[in-house]
Structure formats: C-alpha cells, structure tokens
Design a protein around this motif. Sequence first.
Motif, PDB file in Angstrom:
ATOM      1  N   LEU A 113       0.837  -1.210   0.000  1.00  0.00           N
ATOM      2  CA  LEU A 113       0.000   0.000   0.000  1.00  0.00           C
ATOM      3  C   LEU A 113       0.870   1.258   0.000  1.00  0.00           C
TER       4      LEU A 113
ATOM      5  N   PHE B  90       2.457   1.625  -3.335  1.00  0.00           N
ATOM      6  CA  PHE B  90       1.416   2.088  -4.257  1.00  0.00           C
ATOM      7  C   PHE B  90       1.207   3.596  -4.094  1.00  0.00           C
ATOM      8  N   TRP B  91       1.147   4.006  -2.846  1.00  0.00           N
ATOM      9  CA  TRP B  91       0.931   5.429  -2.535  1.00  0.00           C
ATOM     10  C   TRP B  91       2.061   6.284  -3.105  1.00  0.00           C
TER      11      TRP B  91
ATOM     12  N   MET C  93       2.064   6.222  -7.013  1.00  0.00           N
ATOM     13  CA  MET C  93       0.998   7.026  -7.617  1.00  0.00           C
ATOM     14  C   MET C  93       1.188   8.524  -7.335  1.00  0.00           C
ATOM     15  N   SER C  94       1.947   8.835  -6.281  1.00  0.00           N
ATOM     16  CA  SER C  94       2.169  10.242  -5.957  1.00  0.00           C
ATOM     17  C   SER C  94       3.217  10.873  -6.864  1.00  0.00           C
TER      18      SER C  94
ATOM     19  N   ALA D  15       3.143   6.198 -13.639  1.00  0.00           N
ATOM     20  CA  ALA D  15       2.251   5.584 -12.647  1.00  0.00           C
ATOM     21  C   ALA D  15       0.905   5.213 -13.255  1.00  0.00           C
ATOM     22  N   GLU D  16       0.406   6.058 -14.139  1.00  0.00           N
ATOM     23  CA  GLU D  16      -0.921   5.827 -14.699  1.00  0.00           C
ATOM     24  C   GLU D  16      -0.968   4.510 -15.466  1.00  0.00           C
TER      25      GLU D  16
ATOM     26  N   LEU E 237      -1.263   1.600 -13.009  1.00  0.00           N
ATOM     27  CA  LEU E 237      -2.357   1.644 -12.031  1.00  0.00           C
ATOM     28  C   LEU E 237      -3.249   0.407 -12.084  1.00  0.00           C
ATOM     29  N   PHE E 238      -3.571  -0.046 -13.297  1.00  0.00           N
ATOM     30  CA  PHE E 238      -4.490  -1.181 -13.464  1.00  0.00           C
ATOM     31  C   PHE E 238      -3.959  -2.422 -12.728  1.00  0.00           C
TER      32      PHE E 238
ATOM     33  N   ALA F 235      -3.462  -1.971  -8.836  1.00  0.00           N
ATOM     34  CA  ALA F 235      -4.716  -2.067  -8.077  1.00  0.00           C
ATOM     35  C   ALA F 235      -5.112  -3.535  -7.882  1.00  0.00           C
ATOM     36  N   TRP F 236      -4.875  -4.359  -8.882  1.00  0.00           N
ATOM     37  CA  TRP F 236      -5.175  -5.796  -8.735  1.00  0.00           C
ATOM     38  C   TRP F 236      -4.268  -6.428  -7.671  1.00  0.00           C
TER      39      TRP F 236
ATOM     40  N   LEU G 113      -2.912  -4.978  -5.134  1.00  0.00           N
ATOM     41  CA  LEU G 113      -3.382  -4.549  -3.806  1.00  0.00           C
ATOM     42  C   LEU G 113      -4.650  -5.290  -3.400  1.00  0.00           C
ATOM     43  N   THR G 114      -5.513  -5.561  -4.396  1.00  0.00           N
ATOM     44  CA  THR G 114      -6.766  -6.266  -4.112  1.00  0.00           C
ATOM     45  C   THR G 114      -6.494  -7.650  -3.536  1.00  0.00           C
TER      46      THR G 114
ATOM     47  N   TRP H 114     -11.001  -4.041  -6.228  1.00  0.00           N
ATOM     48  CA  TRP H 114     -10.143  -3.465  -7.280  1.00  0.00           C
ATOM     49  C   TRP H 114     -10.619  -2.057  -7.636  1.00  0.00           C
TER      50      TRP H 114
ATOM     51  N   HIS I  26       1.450  16.466  -2.689  1.00  0.00           N
ATOM     52  CA  HIS I  26       2.248  15.322  -2.239  1.00  0.00           C
ATOM     53  C   HIS I  26       3.526  15.776  -1.552  1.00  0.00           C
TER      54      HIS I  26
END
Lengths: 545, 49
Positions: A44, A47-48, A51-52, A57-58, A61-62, A65-66, A68-69, B20, B38
């Motif tokens: 996490l 990830f933070w 993404m910051s 990062a974009e 992201l897909f 996010a998986w 992290l799920t 997700w 940030h």
Amino acid sequence: MKPARQAGPPALELIENAVHLLRRTPAFDFLIWFAGAAPFTVALLYFWAEMSRAAFAEARLFTAAWGLTFLFVWLKTCQSVFAARLLARASAADDAPWTLQRWLRVLVIQAVLQPVVLFLLPVALLVTVPFAWVFAWSQNVVVLADRAAGRSGECLRLAWRQCRLWPGQNHSLLSYLSVAGFVAVLNAGIAVYHLPHLLKMLLGVETRLTLSPGALLNSTFIAVTIALGLLALDPLVKAAYALRCFHGQSRNNGEDLRARLQWLRRLTLLAGLVLFCLGPNSVRAAEPVPATPPPGTIEHGHLDRAITEVLRGASYTWREPRDWQLEEPTKHLSWLERLFKNIDQSLKRAMDSLKAPFKRLTDWLDQIFAKKGRPAPTTPKFSLNAGALVEFLMWLLVVVVAGILVWFAFRVWRPHAPTEEAPAAGPVVPDLHAEFVAADQLPEDGWLALATRLMDEGDLRLALRAFYLAALAHLARRELIRLAKFKSNRDYEGELRRRARARPELALTFAGTVREFDRVWYGSHEVDPQGILAFATQVEELCRA
Amino acid sequence: MELGWLVNPLLAGAGLVTAWLFFYALGTMLLWLPSEWHDGTIWKRLPLE
C-alpha cells in the motif's frame, strides 16, 4: 439498572482483557497476523508513493490495483484466522487444526464481504452516526468468518447480530481505541521523523527529512506514519472485538460458563497435583491440631486490644456514623467546646503515634538487656521508665523544632547588614583550541575583545575563530539564527537564508564569512595579518547590515 | 443440474472486482492530486501576504 450480563462488560474491562488475551497468545499466531499485515502495508505504501510521484504511474495503475486487491483479501484472511484463534482461546475451546479447506472457507467469506467495507467505512465516517456500527460489523466479519462454515450469508447475519449488541459499549470501545490509535500514530510519526536525524548524527547519512524538515508535510510521510500506527494497534482491535463477540455469543450458548468451568477443572487438577506432590505429611498437616497452646501464646486481653485498635483504623471506620466518635458526655457541649476537645484528642492521638516508635525502642532495649543475663528489673526504682523517657524526648523534640523555627525566622527577617561586595569573577574565557565552543559562551562584545587580544598576541587563527563566533553571537542576538550544538555552519547558512529572506545581502556576507572561516579552521589555508583584518571587516559589515 | 456451488465463487469474484475498483479509484485520486500536495508545499499557493 440493567444487569451486567445484559449490559455487557465495560469497554475498559474489555480492553484490559484483550491485552491479557494478547499476552497469552503464542508467537505463531502473531506470525499469521504479520504474514497478512506486512505485505499489504508495504504494498500500500509503495502504491501510494508510486501514484504520488512516478512518471509512468498511470500505466501501472491497473495491475497495481489488482495486486493490492489480492493482498487485501490475504490480509483479511490472515486477520480472520488470527482473530478466530483468539476467540477459541478466550472460550477455552480446543481449536481444530487449520486445514487448507478451512483457510479457503475463511478466504472466500472475506473476499465476498470485506470489499464492501472499503466503500462503506468512508461513507459511514462522513455521515458519522453509523460509523461505530459499520466498524463493528467489519470487525465481526473478521472474527466470526470461521464460525460461519463457509457461508457468507451466515457470517453476514452473525456479524450483524453482534454489531447491534451493546451500542454504548461499542462506542466507548471505539473512543478508547481512537485515543490509543492517535497516540500510536503520534509515536510512529515521532519515530519516523527522528530516525533519519539519528542516522545523520551517528553515521552522517543525509536524507530528505534531514535536508528539508518541511518534508514532514509530505503525503508519503503522513501515509507511513498512519499505517505504522494503525498496524501497531490492529492486534488489540482484533482481540477486543473477538472478546466482544465471545461475550455476545455467550448470551445464547453459555460459552462463558463453559470457559469458566474449563478453568475450574484445570484449577482442581492443579490443586490435586500439588496435594499429591506434597505427600501424606501435608495431608496430615491439614488434620485438626490438638488444642494445646504453644509457648508464647498471645493473651486474650492483648488480642482484644489489638483487634479494637485495628478496627478503629481509618480503613474500617470511614463508613461508621460520625456520632460514634463523640463520647457520650461530649454531646451536651457547645460546638466550640467540641471543636477544642476534638483538637485536643487529635493532638493526643498524634503524640501517641509519635510515642509508639520510642516505646518499641525501649521495649527492644529492655529485651536485649534481659537476654544478656541481667534479669529485667522488676522493681519500679530500677526499671527504665519508658513513658517518662518518651515524654522527655518529645518535649526535647518540641524545643528543638521551636528553636530551629525561631532561628530560621531570625535569619529571614533580620535587617541585612551591609556586606562587602565579593570581587566579581571575570567571565571565563573559553578555550578556543577545544573542538566544541558554543557561540553563546560569551556575548558578542566578549568575542570581539577576545579576538582583538588574540590578534595582538599574534595568534591569528584563534582570532579568526573568535571573530566568527562573534558573528554567530550577533546573528543569534538578532534572532536571525538559533544557536545549537548539533548545527553545522551550513545549517546556520540555510537558517539565515530562510529567516532573512528580505535581506539577501546579509546571507551573502555570512556565506563569505563561513567560506573564509572553513578554509582556515578546517582547511590548511594560512591566515596573515591582512587576511584577519579583512575577515574582521567582513564581520563588522555583517553586524552593521 | 445443481449450481449452488457457483454462488460463493461468483460472490467472491464480485468482491474482488469491488476491491479493485476501490484501489483503482484511490490510485486515480492520488494521480489527480497536484505534486505540491504530495510534497507538502501546497500551502505556498495560499495568499498569505
């Protein structure tokens, strides 16, 4: 008033029991919890941070996010297993082995129910009122997933029934846990902030936090702090809600009684074992002893007196009605007479309590002299009159104390005779050869005078250091820098740049001073008379600026 | 044909997609926030003087 069983245990008691439960928890259970919490927390935070700041990062992201799920579901599964084992320990039930099938059943329930919490919890927090119920429900899902036998609907129902139970207790529990969470997050923040400074101090490693204290407001720093704080609190939260579920379910299945009986059975077994180990002698020892009084039996009257004395102590008399203290004849006295009588009695009691140690001492001395072979004198004319001695000592004590008070009062209030002024000690001249010399050891003028004297003596290098310290003392006096032992010259430069932003020439002049000082003091550059004069002029300019 | 066994996997799948979505939304929000936020320097934009 509700009976305790209906109201549930108080929240503080629940937390206390939760701490006790955690202390009894084996390390393996914590390992299970950690196996879920550590990967998710690290992922996490990564990830933070990604993404910051990350450039691409974009695009990531897909998949991120998986990732992290899956780690989130794994986290909840491990937490659920940890909480189920806590619940089993609380109910003193034999926990069945954790097979792969059992793990999978818990995992499926968590995968079905916990993602909903991710959306529900922030909404409930915004609305405020339902937050406690939603939070309790999510914790109950973690605790009770194992008892739902793989049916998510059953788990949902069980968790819902438990979360509606004892709302007052739930709110109190959340309040206490919030305070604990705040303290944990604060501690984590302090630790995370100071760790880089320790690294710099001990190993000289520079980090972003040491270079720029403003990084405290960095979003990743805040995320790390909150994550670490909540991570530290999580086992306590799980234990508290496991106990809440245990007490809630006990209302229907009497699990708490079973747990108590289990403890009783163990206790009985232990007692039997102890008796068995001690052997027949101990059993015989329990038989009634013949009523032959051993030598040195306490007299009946003495015992009565001792009991009366104990019962008159403050720990037993506080509930008694006030009137009992007044003896019968005092009831007809006026309030003033009763007041004086009370004062008199209190003084007598205080004197008695003071006399007691002396009495013990004289008794002890009497015993010693009797033991030494000298028979304790029985006739009054040879006996040590303890009462008179104690009284004499008490009076002596009163006289001594009064004397001390009079002497003290005389010292305080006597007119002060003019005394000769002691010759004022001159300021201690700091040793400029020493590695650590603080600029606040002398005032600005003191440093300048010292520098001039050193210049006259021909010690130019030390004179230069004194000039530099004079410059620091001057800037500190103007509150443009704050002197501190741990600060370097670069730190002072940066501080001056920040504080005197409106006057850049001041920072420039100081930077030149620092550069010159560093070349001479830390480098191998020699300083000549022209050089020291130029340096002195520079310091003078700084003071004038 | 008995299809009851499919319920839990389907619900778990739906749960995974929900989780997700949450993390995707979180990531999008972090991407959307300006760098100053940030870095903790967003306050410099405020008209303090």
